[in-house]
Design a protein around this motif. Structure first.
Motif, PDB file in Angstrom:
ATOM      1  N   ILE A   3     -61.781-110.257-102.626  1.00 26.12           N
ATOM      2  CA  ILE A   3     -60.379-110.511-103.184  1.00 26.12           C
ATOM      3  C   ILE A   3     -60.000-108.442-103.871  1.00 26.12           C
ATOM      4  N   ARG A   4     -59.059-108.294-103.278  1.00 31.92           N
ATOM      5  CA  ARG A   4     -58.929-106.455-103.994  1.00 31.92           C
ATOM      6  C   ARG A   4     -56.907-106.313-103.679  1.00 31.92           C
ATOM      7  N   ASN A   5     -57.076-106.177-104.923  1.00 35.71           N
ATOM      8  CA  ASN A   5     -55.528-106.258-105.690  1.00 35.71           C
ATOM      9  C   ASN A   5     -55.359-104.999-104.274  1.00 35.71           C
ATOM     10  N   GLU A   6     -53.948-105.168-104.537  1.00 33.29           N
ATOM     11  CA  GLU A   6     -53.417-103.978-103.471  1.00 33.29           C
ATOM     12  C   GLU A   6     -52.277-102.906-104.467  1.00 33.29           C
ATOM     13  N   GLY A   7     -52.201-103.989-105.688  1.00 32.42           N
ATOM     14  CA  GLY A   7     -50.947-104.112-105.772  1.00 32.42           C
ATOM     15  C   GLY A   7     -49.793-104.366-105.376  1.00 32.42           C
ATOM     16  N   ARG A   8     -49.470-104.652-104.177  1.00 37.42           N
ATOM     17  CA  ARG A   8     -48.199-105.101-103.521  1.00 37.42           C
ATOM     18  C   ARG A   8     -48.948-106.521-102.960  1.00 37.42           C
ATOM     19  N   GLY A   9     -50.113-106.542-103.413  1.00 32.82           N
ATOM     20  CA  GLY A   9     -50.677-108.225-103.304  1.00 32.82           C
ATOM     21  C   GLY A   9     -52.163-108.090-102.747  1.00 32.82           C
TER      22      GLY A   9
ATOM     23  N   THR B 188     -60.900-110.393 -97.656  1.00 35.06           N
ATOM     24  CA  THR B 188     -62.196-110.111 -96.429  1.00 35.06           C
ATOM     25  C   THR B 188     -62.904-111.480 -96.642  1.00 35.06           C
ATOM     26  N   PHE B 189     -64.171-110.914 -95.954  1.00 36.62           N
ATOM     27  CA  PHE B 189     -64.840-112.661 -95.606  1.00 36.62           C
ATOM     28  C   PHE B 189     -66.573-111.837 -95.110  1.00 36.62           C
ATOM     29  N   PRO B 190     -67.442-111.183 -95.991  1.00 36.94           N
ATOM     30  CA  PRO B 190     -68.704-111.199 -95.863  1.00 36.94           C
ATOM     31  C   PRO B 190     -69.305-111.563 -94.314  1.00 36.94           C
ATOM     32  N   ASP B 191     -69.555-112.827 -94.147  1.00 33.30           N
ATOM     33  CA  ASP B 191     -69.201-113.285 -93.025  1.00 33.30           C
ATOM     34  C   ASP B 191     -68.947-113.249 -92.032  1.00 33.30           C
ATOM     35  N   PHE B 192     -67.708-113.039 -92.163  1.00 33.87           N
ATOM     36  CA  PHE B 192     -66.754-113.229 -90.581  1.00 33.87           C
ATOM     37  C   PHE B 192     -66.288-111.712 -91.049  1.00 33.87           C
TER      38      PHE B 192
END
Length: 133
Positions: free
Chosen positions: A11-17, A21-25
């Motif tokens: 999970i990465r916070n992008e400011g607006r949300g 992403t999924f390392p295995d997919f």
């Protein structure tokens, strides 16, 4: 058929949300506004990937170990549990194919980021129809 899966999710916070992403997919991603919504969205994406693999007779990947996942600045790792009996029951929805037209520049940008068009469209339609949880 296996019932329980636990996969790592970045999970990465992008400011607006939150961008998920999924390392295995690796070709899958989604977004959410809150931590709770991120977990729900991650469960839904994982359940669809797992179900697709089952339907095609493919094995699901073994979850990547935490020490094998490289996080960038601002990213954090969580583990998401998916109980497939629930999603298999919910998944009995019949899907229909729709053709749509979007600007070429948006298509190019979305493809460059491996955006899942169907997931985005469903998310947007649910929001428009007031069907969000």
């Amino acid at each position: 058929m296996k019932e329980n899966y636990i996969y790592p999710v970045v999970i990465r916070n992008e400011g607006r949300g939150l961008f998920i992403t999924f390392p295995d997919f690796p070709n899958q991603m989604t977004e959410a506004d809150t931590e709770e919504a991120a977990i729900i969205a991650a469960q839904e994406v994982l359940a669809l990937c797992i179900s697709d693999n089952e339907e095609m007779g493919n094995d699901n990947p073994v979850p990547t170990q935490q020490d094998k996942i490289n996080l960038e600045h601002g990213e954090r790792l969580i583990y998401v549990h998916v109980w497939m009996p629930y999603f298999r029951r919910v998944e009995k929805v019949v899907y229909v194919k729709k053709t749509l037209t979007i600007p070429k520049w948006i298509d190019e940008m979305a493809k460059a980021k491996n955006v899942n068009f169907s997931a985005i469209l469903v998310k947007g339609l649910k929001a428009e129809l007031g069907l969000n949880r």
